[in-house]
Design a protein around this motif. Structure first.
Motif, PDB file in Angstrom:
ATOM      1  N   MET A  61       0.851  -1.195   0.000  1.00 10.27           N
ATOM      2  CA  MET A  61       0.000   0.000   0.000  1.00 10.27           C
ATOM      3  C   MET A  61       0.883   1.239   0.000  1.00 10.27           C
ATOM      4  N   ASP A  62       0.838   2.024  -1.073  1.00  5.90           N
ATOM      5  CA  ASP A  62       1.658   3.235  -1.103  1.00  5.90           C
ATOM      6  C   ASP A  62       0.990   4.337  -0.286  1.00  5.90           C
ATOM      7  N   GLY A  63       1.696   5.434  -0.122  1.00  5.75           N
ATOM      8  CA  GLY A  63       1.207   6.522   0.719  1.00  5.75           C
ATOM      9  C   GLY A  63      -0.074   7.169   0.220  1.00  5.75           C
ATOM     10  N   LEU A  64      -0.271   7.230  -1.089  1.00 10.65           N
ATOM     11  CA  LEU A  64      -1.495   7.829  -1.620  1.00 10.65           C
ATOM     12  C   LEU A  64      -2.704   6.937  -1.326  1.00 10.65           C
ATOM     13  N   ALA A  65      -2.535   5.614  -1.426  1.00  8.44           N
ATOM     14  CA  ALA A  65      -3.614   4.691  -1.068  1.00  8.44           C
ATOM     15  C   ALA A  65      -3.899   4.785   0.430  1.00  8.44           C
ATOM     16  N   LYS A  72     -11.086   8.172   4.536  1.00  3.30           N
ATOM     17  CA  LYS A  72     -12.390   7.498   4.631  1.00  3.30           C
ATOM     18  C   LYS A  72     -12.744   7.229   6.085  1.00  3.30           C
ATOM     19  N   GLN A  73     -11.763   6.767   6.847  1.00  8.60           N
ATOM     20  CA  GLN A  73     -11.991   6.378   8.235  1.00  8.60           C
ATOM     21  C   GLN A  73     -12.009   7.566   9.197  1.00  8.60           C
ATOM     22  N   ARG A  74     -11.110   8.515   8.961  1.00 10.07           N
ATOM     23  CA  ARG A  74     -10.959   9.667   9.866  1.00 10.07           C
ATOM     24  C   ARG A  74     -10.747  10.925   9.035  1.00 10.07           C
ATOM     25  N   PRO A  75     -11.830  11.464   8.486  1.00 16.84           N
ATOM     26  CA  PRO A  75     -11.706  12.605   7.560  1.00 16.84           C
ATOM     27  C   PRO A  75     -11.018  13.833   8.158  1.00 16.84           C
ATOM     28  N   ASP A  76     -11.051  13.982   9.476  1.00 15.64           N
ATOM     29  CA  ASP A  76     -10.455  15.171  10.106  1.00 15.64           C
ATOM     30  C   ASP A  76      -8.981  14.990  10.471  1.00 15.64           C
ATOM     31  N   MET A  77      -8.430  13.788  10.275  1.00 15.89           N
ATOM     32  CA  MET A  77      -7.034  13.531  10.634  1.00 15.89           C
ATOM     33  C   MET A  77      -6.100  14.186   9.607  1.00 15.89           C
ATOM     34  N   PRO A  78      -5.251  15.128  10.034  1.00 10.53           N
ATOM     35  CA  PRO A  78      -4.289  15.714   9.096  1.00 10.53           C
ATOM     36  C   PRO A  78      -3.258  14.670   8.669  1.00 10.53           C
ATOM     37  N   VAL A  79      -3.015  14.599   7.371  1.00  7.24           N
ATOM     38  CA  VAL A  79      -2.011  13.685   6.828  1.00  7.24           C
ATOM     39  C   VAL A  79      -1.046  14.519   5.983  1.00  7.24           C
ATOM     40  N   MET A  80       0.232  14.448   6.335  1.00  2.58           N
ATOM     41  CA  MET A  80       1.269  15.126   5.568  1.00  2.58           C
ATOM     42  C   MET A  80       2.004  14.080   4.750  1.00  2.58           C
ATOM     43  N   MET A  81       2.156  14.337   3.475  1.00  2.00           N
ATOM     44  CA  MET A  81       2.824  13.399   2.584  1.00  2.00           C
ATOM     45  C   MET A  81       4.302  13.780   2.464  1.00  2.00           C
ATOM     46  N   VAL A  82       5.169  12.770   2.536  1.00  2.00           N
ATOM     47  CA  VAL A  82       6.610  12.979   2.465  1.00  2.00           C
ATOM     48  C   VAL A  82       7.146  12.132   1.317  1.00  2.00           C
ATOM     49  N   THR A  83       7.951  12.739   0.447  1.00  2.00           N
ATOM     50  CA  THR A  83       8.499  11.985  -0.675  1.00  2.00           C
ATOM     51  C   THR A  83       9.839  12.535  -1.124  1.00  2.00           C
ATOM     52  N   ALA A  84      10.619  11.645  -1.710  1.00  2.00           N
ATOM     53  CA  ALA A  84      11.889  12.069  -2.297  1.00  2.00           C
ATOM     54  C   ALA A  84      11.658  12.675  -3.676  1.00  2.00           C
ATOM     55  N   GLU A  93      -2.388  14.872  -6.761  1.00  2.71           N
ATOM     56  CA  GLU A  93      -3.173  13.745  -6.269  1.00  2.71           C
ATOM     57  C   GLU A  93      -3.273  13.767  -4.746  1.00  2.71           C
ATOM     58  N   ALA A  94      -2.165  14.025  -4.070  1.00  2.00           N
ATOM     59  CA  ALA A  94      -2.176  14.086  -2.605  1.00  2.00           C
ATOM     60  C   ALA A  94      -3.095  15.208  -2.120  1.00  2.00           C
ATOM     61  N   THR A  95      -3.022  16.352  -2.756  1.00  4.38           N
ATOM     62  CA  THR A  95      -3.878  17.487  -2.381  1.00  4.38           C
ATOM     63  C   THR A  95      -5.349  17.167  -2.642  1.00  4.38           C
ATOM     64  N   ALA A  96      -5.630  16.542  -3.769  1.00  2.00           N
ATOM     65  CA  ALA A  96      -7.009  16.191  -4.123  1.00  2.00           C
ATOM     66  C   ALA A  96      -7.621  15.227  -3.108  1.00  2.00           C
ATOM     67  N   HIS A  97      -6.793  14.395  -2.499  1.00  2.07           N
ATOM     68  CA  HIS A  97      -7.299  13.425  -1.526  1.00  2.07           C
ATOM     69  C   HIS A  97      -7.196  13.932  -0.092  1.00  2.07           C
ATOM     70  N   GLY A  98      -6.872  15.201   0.082  1.00  2.00           N
ATOM     71  CA  GLY A  98      -6.946  15.803   1.411  1.00  2.00           C
ATOM     72  C   GLY A  98      -5.657  15.907   2.189  1.00  2.00           C
ATOM     73  N   ALA A  99      -4.502  15.764   1.533  1.00  2.00           N
ATOM     74  CA  ALA A  99      -3.236  15.914   2.257  1.00  2.00           C
ATOM     75  C   ALA A  99      -3.121  17.332   2.815  1.00  2.00           C
ATOM     76  N   ALA A 100      -2.692  17.424   4.062  1.00  2.00           N
ATOM     77  CA  ALA A 100      -2.553  18.724   4.720  1.00  2.00           C
ATOM     78  C   ALA A 100      -1.302  19.457   4.247  1.00  2.00           C
ATOM     79  N   GLU A 101      -0.274  18.691   3.851  1.00  2.00           N
ATOM     80  CA  GLU A 101       1.001  19.284   3.459  1.00  2.00           C
ATOM     81  C   GLU A 101       1.738  18.267   2.610  1.00  2.00           C
ATOM     82  N   PHE A 102       2.673  18.750   1.797  1.00  2.00           N
ATOM     83  CA  PHE A 102       3.484  17.901   0.934  1.00  2.00           C
ATOM     84  C   PHE A 102       4.930  18.277   1.201  1.00  2.00           C
ATOM     85  N   ILE A 103       5.689  17.351   1.788  1.00  2.00           N
ATOM     86  CA  ILE A 103       7.051  17.643   2.216  1.00  2.00           C
ATOM     87  C   ILE A 103       8.022  16.803   1.389  1.00  2.00           C
TER      88      ILE A 103
END
Length: 124
Positions: A61-65, A72-84, A93-103
């Motif tokens: 399961m990658d980070g976007l999945a 779906k489970q916790r819509p209010d939980m902030p999720v920050m995506m981290v990538t090289a 894609e991360a923003t469209a699915h609700g990512a709070a930040e992209f690092i």
């Protein structure tokens, strides 16, 4: 919670948040995969989570999945995506699915700590 399949990442976060952990500002939890992160969420982590930082590129399961499932489970939980890889398509894609930040790696820990200070203390 920090989700990353690279074991060195957990040690790096422990080192960079040593002071905050000693002071009780943050408690760090780690998961080595998206599946492990979902299991920990199902087990109700204490103290209550305020944010999830997830790598995007992981086997299984990658980070976007993971992001989609968390939202779906916790819509209010902030999720920050981290990538090289800071490519625009992953960011969109991360923003469209609700990512709070992209690092982008390497993580700028001063920026990350600034972002964390802006989070509500009880996100869920």
């Amino acid at each position: 919670m920090v989700v990353d399949d690279e074991p060195d990442v957990a040690e790096l976060f422990r080192q960079r948040f040593r002071r905050e952990q000693r002071q009780g500002t943050y408690v760090l939890h780690f998961a080595g995969s998206g599946e492990e992160a979902l299991q920990q969420l199902a087990d109700e982590i204490e103290p209550q989570l305020i944010v999830i930082l997830s790598d995007i590129n992981m086997p299984g399961m990658d980070g976007l999945a993971l992001l989609r499932e968390i939202k779906k489970q916790r819509p209010d939980m902030p999720v920050m995506m981290v990538t090289a890889y800071g490519d625009d398509e992953r960011r969109r894609e991360a923003t469209a699915h609700g990512a709070a930040e992209f690092i982008t790696k390497p993580v700028d820990f001063d920026f990350l700590k600034q972002q964390l200070r802006q989070l509500p203390t009880a996100a869920v």
